[in-house]
Design an enzyme around this catalytic site. Structure first.
Site, short mmCIF file in Angstrom:
data_model
loop_
_atom_site.label_atom_id
_atom_site.label_comp_id
_atom_site.label_asym_id
_atom_site.label_seq_id
_atom_site.Cartn_x
_atom_site.Cartn_y
_atom_site.Cartn_z
NE ARG A 171 52.87 52.56 62.15
CZ ARG A 171 54.00 53.22 62.01
NH1 ARG A 171 54.35 54.12 62.90
NH2 ARG A 171 54.78 52.98 60.98
CE LYS A 222 71.17 57.50 49.43
NZ LYS A 222 71.61 57.90 50.76
N GLY A 269 57.08 50.27 54.53
CA GLY A 269 57.74 51.49 54.05
C GLY A 269 57.02 52.17 52.90
N GLY A 286 61.71 49.04 58.10
CA GLY A 286 63.08 48.61 58.44
C GLY A 286 63.14 47.17 58.89
#
Length: 397
Positions: free
Chosen positions: A40, A201, A354, A377
């Site tokens: 990063r 999910k 992710g 996200g």
């Protein structure tokens, strides 16, 4: 949302002080405090170098971990400032506070070509509350705001959106790249446009599924979420993951796909085990005939081949969410097959951050993708078509 935003290239930064929101939320070794992965920090270098080369003074800021508004020395940005200075070959100063007297004094004294890093933004409770006075204080240090932390643009915090009320705001090169690839894929994809959705999910992917149904030519479903779809079709899924309250939604998505001519593919076979464990013995069954005492933990070889064939013929592929429990080698084959097919294709291949990004890295395919998003996200909400506060606040082109 309009994502055609002005960037650092569209404004004169010479002689200006620039408040630069970076994503320096790097993993630290719990015992030594050393940075264990500096990706990063490295990702932010092109923007910082551009600003320095064009005569700006850079006031970088970032969060690190979740100190929840309290000063926690173990979450200080000190190691980041040291590593940033080494990578840039400059003296990167660290302010002793976030927006207090030391930060104010150091920012006031900063000259063109110099770099200052403010202390961890989340040491201040006002940051996550997007407190206007705190945002105003941060903004008072600079003449221009540059947003370059794509992983945080879906949050309306003081340093991601609030400061734009007091300063002209533009995108950094990292955010520009994200908007260009993700925006381009949704706005003008090379067709066929294939979306691969996995993860555990259905509820995490509702917005993405609804959005992609209007844009994609084919949607490939894998991971734990696939068993809710299989059950909705009357299949037997044993002890696999199931969201009972999403069965009707799964049915309606399949009906909409059929009506709109979108190819929606579900697994036809599944790699299963008696328990969720790395050393569990894998057995393959048809996806709709999983024994009662077994759970599906990966897409099967037949499904992996079908999905790879679709990917091979694609013009654009977006992937969000692994096909199985890729952390366990015995159940990583489906995820690896998808990553390998993307790497071998001639398509524009985009990974939506992710777990999918972690899987591509772990399996060794990352450097063969067109683009890997730095925000899990944020990229998910982008694919849903939501307005991202940290992008909406930037000046339009």
């Amino acid at each position: 949302m309009n994502y055609h935003k002005k960037t650092v290239r569209d404004v004169d930064v010479s002689g200006k002080k620039v408040l630069l929101r970076c994503d320096f939320n790097v993993p630290l070794d719990k015992e030594t405090g050393a940075i264990t992965d500096e990706k990063r920090i490295v990702a932010s270098l092109p923007t910082i170098q551009y600003l320095l080369e064009h005569g700006a003074a850079v006031i970088a800021c970032s969060h690190l971990g979740r100190p929840k508004g309290q000063v926690k020395p173990e979450l200080s940005l000190k190691p980041v400032a040291e590593r940033l200075g080494q990578l840039l070959n400059v003296d990167a100063q660290l302010a002793a506070d976030v927006a207090g007297p030391d930060a104010a004094a150091k920012a006031a004294a900063l000259q063109s070509g110099q770099v200052l890093l403010l202390e961890n933004l989340r040491f201040q409770p006002e940051e996550e509350k997007n407190d206007p006075e705190f945002a105003k204080t941060l903004a008072s240090f600079a003449d221009l705001f540059v947003s370059d932390a794509f992983g945080t643009v879906h949050r309306a915090h003081a340093s991601t959106a609030g400061v734009a009320a007091y300063l002209p705001a533009v995108a950094g090169l990292l955010v520009e790249k994200e908007l260009s690839f993700l925006g381009g894929a949704l706005e003008e994809p090379k067709r066929p446009f294939v979306a691969i959705l996995g993860g555990s999910k259905v509820s995490d992917k509702i917005g993405v599924l609804e959005s992609l149904l209007t844009k994609a030519d084919a949607i490939l479903i894998g991971g734990g979420m696939s068993y809710t779809f299989t059950k909705a079709l009357g299949g037997k899924i044993g002890a696999s993951l199931l969201e009972e309250d999403r069965l009707d939604f799964a049915k309606s998505i399949m009906e909409q796909a059929e009506t709109q001519g979108v190819q929606l593919l579900l697994p036809t076979d599944s790699v299963c085990a008696h328990e969720f464990a790395a050393d569990a013995a894998p057995e393959t069954f048809p996806a709709s005939e999983i024994p009662e005492d077994m759970m599906g933990l990966d897409i099967g070889p037949e499904t992996a081949k079908r999905y790879a064939d679709v990917i091979q013929g694609a013009g654009t592929v977006i992937w969000n969410g692994p096909m199985g429990v890729f952390e366990f080698p015995a159940f990583a084959k489906g995820t690896a097959a998808v990553a390998e097919a993307m790497a071998a294709s001639n398509a524009v291949t985009i990974i939506g951050g992710g777990d999918s990004a972690a899987a591509a890295n772990q399996l060794g395919f990352a450097d063969r993708m067109t683009h890997i998003s730095t925000g899990g996200g944020a990229s998910l909400e982008f694919l849903e078509g939501k307005a991202l506060p940290g992008v909406a606040c930037l000046l339009d082109k």
